[in-house]
Scaffold this motif. Structure first.
Motif, mmCIF file in Angstrom:
data_model
loop_
_atom_site.group_PDB
_atom_site.id
_atom_site.type_symbol
_atom_site.label_atom_id
_atom_site.label_comp_id
_atom_site.label_asym_id
_atom_site.label_seq_id
_atom_site.Cartn_x
_atom_site.Cartn_y
_atom_site.Cartn_z
ATOM 1 N N ASP B 8 0.878 -1.173 0.000
ATOM 2 C CA ASP B 8 0.000 0.000 0.000
ATOM 3 C C ASP B 8 0.915 1.222 0.000
ATOM 4 O OD1 ASP B 8 -2.219 1.665 0.248
ATOM 5 O OD2 ASP B 8 -2.075 1.659 2.424
ATOM 6 N N ILE B 9 0.962 1.908 -1.126
ATOM 7 C CA ILE B 9 1.839 3.058 -1.267
ATOM 8 C C ILE B 9 1.001 4.327 -1.121
ATOM 9 C CG2 ILE B 9 3.463 4.257 -2.813
ATOM 10 C CD1 ILE B 9 4.362 1.428 -1.898
ATOM 11 N N SER B 10 1.398 5.168 -0.187
ATOM 12 C CA SER B 10 0.671 6.418 0.043
ATOM 13 C C SER B 10 0.708 7.278 -1.225
ATOM 14 C CB SER B 10 1.364 7.142 1.201
ATOM 15 O OG SER B 10 0.918 8.462 1.270
ATOM 16 N N LEU B 11 -0.462 7.744 -1.654
ATOM 17 C CA LEU B 11 -0.507 8.491 -2.917
ATOM 18 C C LEU B 11 -0.324 9.994 -2.717
ATOM 19 C CD1 LEU B 11 -3.126 6.461 -4.971
ATOM 20 C CD2 LEU B 11 -0.639 6.478 -5.177
ATOM 21 N N ASP B 12 0.800 10.345 -2.108
ATOM 22 C CA ASP B 12 1.147 11.769 -2.013
ATOM 23 C C ASP B 12 1.809 12.186 -3.327
ATOM 24 O OD1 ASP B 12 3.557 10.558 -1.992
ATOM 25 O OD2 ASP B 12 4.205 11.271 -0.034
ATOM 26 N N ASP B 13 2.524 13.313 -3.323
ATOM 27 C CA ASP B 13 3.118 13.843 -4.564
ATOM 28 C C ASP B 13 3.932 12.815 -5.345
ATOM 29 O OD1 ASP B 13 1.981 16.145 -3.850
ATOM 30 O OD2 ASP B 13 3.799 17.116 -3.095
ATOM 31 N N ASN B 14 4.793 12.092 -4.621
ATOM 32 C CA ASN B 14 5.651 11.129 -5.310
ATOM 33 C C ASN B 14 5.104 9.705 -5.266
ATOM 34 O OD1 ASN B 14 7.832 12.804 -6.194
ATOM 35 N ND2 ASN B 14 8.341 13.070 -4.020
ATOM 36 N N GLY B 15 3.893 9.577 -4.745
ATOM 37 C CA GLY B 15 3.323 8.252 -4.531
ATOM 38 C C GLY B 15 3.212 7.429 -5.800
ATOM 39 N N ARG B 16 2.725 8.040 -6.861
ATOM 40 C CA ARG B 16 2.538 7.268 -8.093
ATOM 41 C C ARG B 16 3.865 6.752 -8.646
ATOM 42 N NH1 ARG B 16 -2.459 6.862 -9.393
ATOM 43 N NH2 ARG B 16 -3.913 8.434 -8.604
ATOM 44 N N LYS B 17 4.895 7.572 -8.509
ATOM 45 C CA LYS B 17 6.224 7.169 -8.975
ATOM 46 C C LYS B 17 6.734 5.992 -8.124
ATOM 47 C CE LYS B 17 9.892 9.958 -10.997
ATOM 48 N NZ LYS B 17 10.580 11.242 -10.960
ATOM 49 N N ARG B 18 6.562 6.123 -6.793
ATOM 50 C CA ARG B 18 6.996 5.040 -5.912
ATOM 51 C C ARG B 18 6.212 3.761 -6.222
ATOM 52 N NH1 ARG B 18 6.252 8.626 -1.828
ATOM 53 N NH2 ARG B 18 4.878 7.277 -0.628
ATOM 54 N N TRP B 19 4.893 3.923 -6.409
ATOM 55 C CA TRP B 19 4.014 2.782 -6.716
ATOM 56 C C TRP B 19 4.556 2.043 -7.940
ATOM 57 C CZ3 TRP B 19 1.001 0.178 -10.127
ATOM 58 C CH2 TRP B 19 -0.015 -0.640 -9.615
ATOM 59 N N SER B 20 4.886 2.806 -8.960
ATOM 60 C CA SER B 20 5.364 2.235 -10.211
ATOM 61 C C SER B 20 6.706 1.516 -10.025
ATOM 62 C CB SER B 20 5.472 3.366 -11.237
ATOM 63 O OG SER B 20 6.152 2.937 -12.366
ATOM 64 N N HIS B 21 7.620 2.108 -9.242
ATOM 65 C CA HIS B 21 8.895 1.447 -8.959
ATOM 66 C C HIS B 21 8.665 0.142 -8.202
ATOM 67 C CE1 HIS B 21 11.873 4.221 -10.432
ATOM 68 N NE2 HIS B 21 11.331 5.247 -9.814
ATOM 69 N N VAL B 22 7.834 0.215 -7.172
ATOM 70 C CA VAL B 22 7.563 -0.970 -6.348
ATOM 71 C C VAL B 22 6.945 -2.073 -7.209
ATOM 72 C CG1 VAL B 22 6.124 -1.838 -4.447
ATOM 73 C CG2 VAL B 22 7.420 0.275 -4.166
ATOM 74 N N PHE B 23 5.997 -1.687 -8.055
ATOM 75 C CA PHE B 23 5.345 -2.655 -8.951
ATOM 76 C C PHE B 23 6.382 -3.375 -9.817
ATOM 77 C CE2 PHE B 23 3.292 -4.137 -12.753
ATOM 78 C CZ PHE B 23 2.033 -4.545 -12.361
ATOM 79 N N LYS B 24 7.246 -2.585 -10.449
ATOM 80 C CA LYS B 24 8.236 -3.173 -11.371
ATOM 81 C C LYS B 24 9.220 -4.097 -10.646
ATOM 82 C CE LYS B 24 8.147 0.490 -14.819
ATOM 83 N NZ LYS B 24 8.764 1.776 -15.191
ATOM 84 N N ILE B 25 9.641 -3.701 -9.448
ATOM 85 C CA ILE B 25 10.572 -4.533 -8.680
ATOM 86 C C ILE B 25 9.898 -5.856 -8.300
ATOM 87 C CG2 ILE B 25 11.834 -4.722 -6.491
ATOM 88 C CD1 ILE B 25 12.225 -1.599 -6.725
ATOM 89 N N CYS B 26 8.680 -5.773 -7.779
ATOM 90 C CA CYS B 26 7.964 -6.998 -7.376
ATOM 91 C C CYS B 26 7.775 -7.925 -8.576
ATOM 92 C CB CYS B 26 6.603 -6.655 -6.771
ATOM 93 S SG CYS B 26 6.717 -5.820 -5.188
ATOM 94 N N LYS B 27 7.482 -7.341 -9.721
ATOM 95 C CA LYS B 27 7.214 -8.137 -10.923
ATOM 96 C C LYS B 27 8.458 -8.914 -11.393
ATOM 97 C CE LYS B 27 4.269 -8.013 -14.867
ATOM 98 N NZ LYS B 27 2.863 -7.919 -15.039
ATOM 99 N N LYS B 28 9.633 -8.427 -11.021
ATOM 100 C CA LYS B 28 10.857 -9.154 -11.393
ATOM 101 C C LYS B 28 10.950 -10.481 -10.627
ATOM 102 C CE LYS B 28 14.207 -6.183 -10.518
ATOM 103 N NZ LYS B 28 15.590 -5.665 -10.456
ATOM 104 N N TYR B 29 10.403 -10.494 -9.418
ATOM 105 C CA TYR B 29 10.588 -11.658 -8.549
ATOM 106 C C TYR B 29 9.332 -12.534 -8.409
ATOM 107 C CZ TYR B 29 14.827 -9.254 -6.918
ATOM 108 O OH TYR B 29 16.049 -8.642 -6.853
ATOM 109 N N LEU B 30 8.164 -11.922 -8.586
ATOM 110 C CA LEU B 30 6.919 -12.629 -8.257
ATOM 111 C C LEU B 30 5.875 -12.453 -9.360
ATOM 112 C CD1 LEU B 30 6.784 -11.414 -4.534
ATOM 113 C CD2 LEU B 30 7.343 -13.737 -5.280
ATOM 114 N N THR B 31 4.748 -13.125 -9.192
ATOM 115 C CA THR B 31 3.660 -13.062 -10.170
ATOM 116 C C THR B 31 2.572 -12.112 -9.685
ATOM 117 O OG1 THR B 31 4.089 -15.365 -10.717
ATOM 118 C CG2 THR B 31 1.967 -14.473 -11.418
ATOM 119 N N HIS B 32 2.129 -11.248 -10.571
ATOM 120 C CA HIS B 32 1.116 -10.255 -10.234
ATOM 121 C C HIS B 32 -0.272 -10.902 -10.267
ATOM 122 C CE1 HIS B 32 -1.100 -6.336 -11.406
ATOM 123 N NE2 HIS B 32 -0.907 -6.366 -10.111
#
Lengths: 92, 92
Positions: B8-32
């Motif tokens: 759960d990434i807080s959607l403040d100013d940089n939230g969407r960017k963090r969300w996107s980074h977290v998504f991409k990192i998780c996708k390297k290791y696990l299944t969405h």
């Protein structure tokens, strides 16, 4: 049994209303641990009741609810990275 | 081991960017499997790598990542209520 329930409610026109209903129903049966994540011990009978209640609100074309079920909580280790506290309950 | 990761990434100013980074990192290791939910078999070494990569991006004051770990996938049953398909991958 011990369950983890995660939901994703599509945020269309009625999405926020559905999200709120789903949140309240889950909270009756389980413990809130993250924005759209609940966990807890629940009996089969209660789980069926929970599913029936949610069925009235979730949009089967758009919304997703996933239940992970484990016979015993000790079979599942849990780790928190980042914020641990449930800081989202004020939504409701 | 088999893990379920929910974030759960807080959607403040940089939230969407963090969300996107977290998504991409998780996708390297696990299944969405749902908007902010991943699952899969992963070794201890890989899990540590995943945590280190995420640590660079998550805001420890606001964001939350929970990992449920089970030694074996068969100890965890999974049920989908509502949409089953991963319809959210187009975000990235």
């Amino acid at each position: 049994m011990y369950v983890v329930l995660v939901y994703d409610i599509s945020l269309d026109d009625n999405g926020r209303k559905r999200w709120s209903h789903v949140f309240k129903i889950c909270k009756k049966y389980l413990t809130h641990i993250q924005n759209s994540v609940f966990e807890g011990e629940i009996s089969k009978v209660q789980l069926v009741k929970l599913q029936r209640e949610l069925d009235e609100y979730i949009d089967k074309q758009q919304d997703s609810v996933i239940i992970f079920k484990s016979r015993q909580e000790r079979w599942l280790d849990k780790e928190f990275w980042g914020v641990k506290d449930d800081a989202t309950s004020f939504f409701i």
